[in-house]
Design an enzyme around this catalytic site. Structure first.
Site, PDB file in Angstrom:
ATOM      1  N   HIS A  21      23.488-133.695  33.400  1.00 52.85           N
ATOM      2  CA  HIS A  21      22.867-134.763  32.589  1.00 52.85           C
ATOM      3  C   HIS A  21      23.522-134.864  31.213  1.00 52.85           C
ATOM      4  CE1 HIS A  21      19.691-134.463  35.642  1.00 52.85           C
ATOM      5  NE2 HIS A  21      19.733-133.161  35.415  1.00 52.85           N
ATOM      6  N   SER A  70      46.227-143.448  15.122  1.00 55.04           N
ATOM      7  CA  SER A  70      45.537-144.603  14.545  1.00 55.04           C
ATOM      8  C   SER A  70      46.396-145.185  13.437  1.00 55.04           C
ATOM      9  CB  SER A  70      44.166-144.185  13.992  1.00 55.04           C
ATOM     10  OG  SER A  70      43.616-145.209  13.182  1.00 55.04           O
ATOM     11  N   SER A 104      45.371-166.465  51.317  1.00 52.23           N
ATOM     12  CA  SER A 104      46.763-166.294  50.908  1.00 52.23           C
ATOM     13  C   SER A 104      46.927-166.067  49.407  1.00 52.23           C
ATOM     14  CB  SER A 104      47.592-167.502  51.341  1.00 52.23           C
ATOM     15  OG  SER A 104      48.933-167.349  50.940  1.00 52.23           O
TER      16      SER A 104
END
Length: 474
Positions: free
Chosen positions: A152, A282, A327
């Site tokens: 959990h 970053s 197709s």
């Protein structure tokens, strides 16, 4: 490459050249021509008026495709197969009269797709085996390093870093079983005719049903297949497409799960994917080491998983013997499913081969939760030393709640062990041994050994690993 028009990033950024070539125009239409050669050879062997000279002419031009001429024919004829029949005939004037003899368009389109899918599935299988191999090596190295388990996404009984890697690898081993099953089940459509009835071939052989069946098997064998689909409409069963894309989506789900785990573990600073010396995490926050490869795995896997419903919908809407709305959809969905999973597995192998582990952080994180995890062991040790089980249980409950209050309300360290050590009721218990992490991971290390021996080694035997030369495109 044009900078004026959209380019498919699966081709330009993510997938391998090997997988891209399988679905490229040259390979596709060369495969069409190999099928026309196989048909001509088989018809000649079955006694139809096809000459050795015609067959040799066809063979000589298999890869010499004038795509401009084919495009010009298609603008006139509005039919891609007939456009390539004419372009092939231009280079094979002697064989022109017998190209495509008795066949329908799906003889080349569907049979070629099946041959290409076989090659693509084989490449996927090799890539899966490579990732499993890398995870196996990682699991062996960290087979007995205790780490906090989670259920959990909450702290649970400890496991080991290596055993967790086995969970990731086993998902892929199950995916490999499915890919191998799809390969084993793949058949040829061969010479089933316009609506699957083989009427045109029955006419060619003057009503001789046995010869029609022999031709079907002979062409399939020349395609490298030992069997044909028992019955078809104009196309091979589109159920097959759904099954193939389902298996690819399953790989995507496995990779997504593992990459998500890695992203969470990176957040906890326990594990990191490879990070290159000059890599920028970053543009603004220079300190960052974002798990961008794992994130890309998740993004590409999610795309592949989203394609799963499309092939099922196409299968569901193939009215009667066939409708042509399959197709355009198939041209988009199936190649991109393969390309996306190819990219996912290349990334996954790179990540699995270069995972960075921080044992001290793992130990610290485990230590913070360990007292609660070890309470049952402490209880058993105290009982063994002569204590009353029910009294000890109540004392542990009270001490645990008090320690939890210190952690949650006051942000203080978990002092449960100190509380128990100062309680005279636990004086005879060896609490130090009871909270040793290595004694709390059960059979984790042994399970790693067994998994590597019973699951990973047979895969390594089937797929010997070569040094990877695949360029990582990130």
């Amino acid at each position: 490459m044009s900078n004026e028009t959209y380019e498919n990033p699966l081709i330009t950024r993510y997938a391998s050249t090997a997988m891209s070539r399988l679905f490229g125009a040259q390979h596709k239409h060369s495969t069409w021509r190999r099928l026309w050669v196989a048909l001509a050879e088989a018809e000649a062997e079955m006694g139809l008026p096809v000459t050795a000279t015609q067959i040799e002419e066809l063979r000589s031009q298999v890869d010499n495709i004038d795509f401009a001429a084919a495009a010009n024919y298609e603008r006139q004829l509005r039919h891609d197969v007939m456009a390539h029949v004419h372009a092939y005939g231009d280079h094979c004037p002697a064989a022109r009269p017998i190209i495509h003899l008795g066949a329908t368009s799906c003889f080349v389109t569907d049979n070629a797709d099946l041959m290409i899918f076989r090659e693509a599935l084989e490449l996927v299988a090799k890539r899966l085996a490579a990732v499993i191999d890398a995870l196996g090596k990682f699991a062996l190295e960290y087979r007995d390093l205790p780490t906090l388990g989670f259920t959990h996404l909450q702290p649970a009984q400890p496991t080991t870093v290596g055993r967790r890697a086995c969970l990731w690898a086993y998902d892929l081993a199950l995916d490999l079983e499915e890919i191998e099953h799809r390969l084993d089940a793949l058949c040829a459509r061969s010479t089933k005719g316009t609506t699957g009835t083989q009427a045109s071939f029955l006419q060619l052989f003057d009503g001789d049903h046995q010869k029609v069946r022999q031709l079907e098997q002979l062409v399939a064998q020349k395609m490298g297949f030992s069997a044909t689909y028992a019955v078809t409409g104009q196309t091979y069963p589109r159920k097959v497409d759904a099954q193939i894309v389902d298996s690819l989506a399953g790989i995507g789900a496995s990779a997504h799960k593992a990459a998500t785990d890695l992203r969470i573990l990176a957040h906890r600073k326990e594990l990191e994917e490879p990070f290159e010396k000059s890599q920028i995490g970053s543009s603004a926050m220079a300190y960052k080491r974002n798990p961008m490869r794992s994130e890309r795995i998740c993004g590409l896997a999610r795309f592949a998983m989203s394609l799963q419903s499309s092939t099922s919908a196409t299968h569901a809407t193939q009215w009667m013997e066939r409708t042509l709305d399959d197709s355009a959809n198939r041209r988009l969905v199936i190649p991109q499913a393969f390309l996306a999973i190819d990219a996912v597995l290349i990334l996954y192998q790179n990540v699995a081969s270069g995972l960075v582990v921080y044992p001290k952080v793992i130990a610290r994180n485990l230590r913070e939760e360990l007292p609660f995890m070890a309470t049952e062991n402490i209880l058993m040790a105290a009982v063994a030393a002569g204590g009353d089980r029910q009294d000890l249980h109540e004392r542990i409950r009270q001490h645990s709640q008090a320690a939890a209050t210190e952690v949650k309300e006051h942000a203080r360290p978990n002092d449960l062990v100190a509380r128990l050590q100062s309680d005279p009721a636990f004086a005879g218990a060896d609490i130090g041994s009871a909270i040793d992490p290595s004694g709390l991971t059960g059979r984790s290390a042994e399970q790693v050994d067994e998994f590597l021996s019973e699951v990973v080694e047979p895969i390594r035997t089937r797929y010997p690993q070569e040094a990877s030369t695949e360029e990582l495109r990130v």
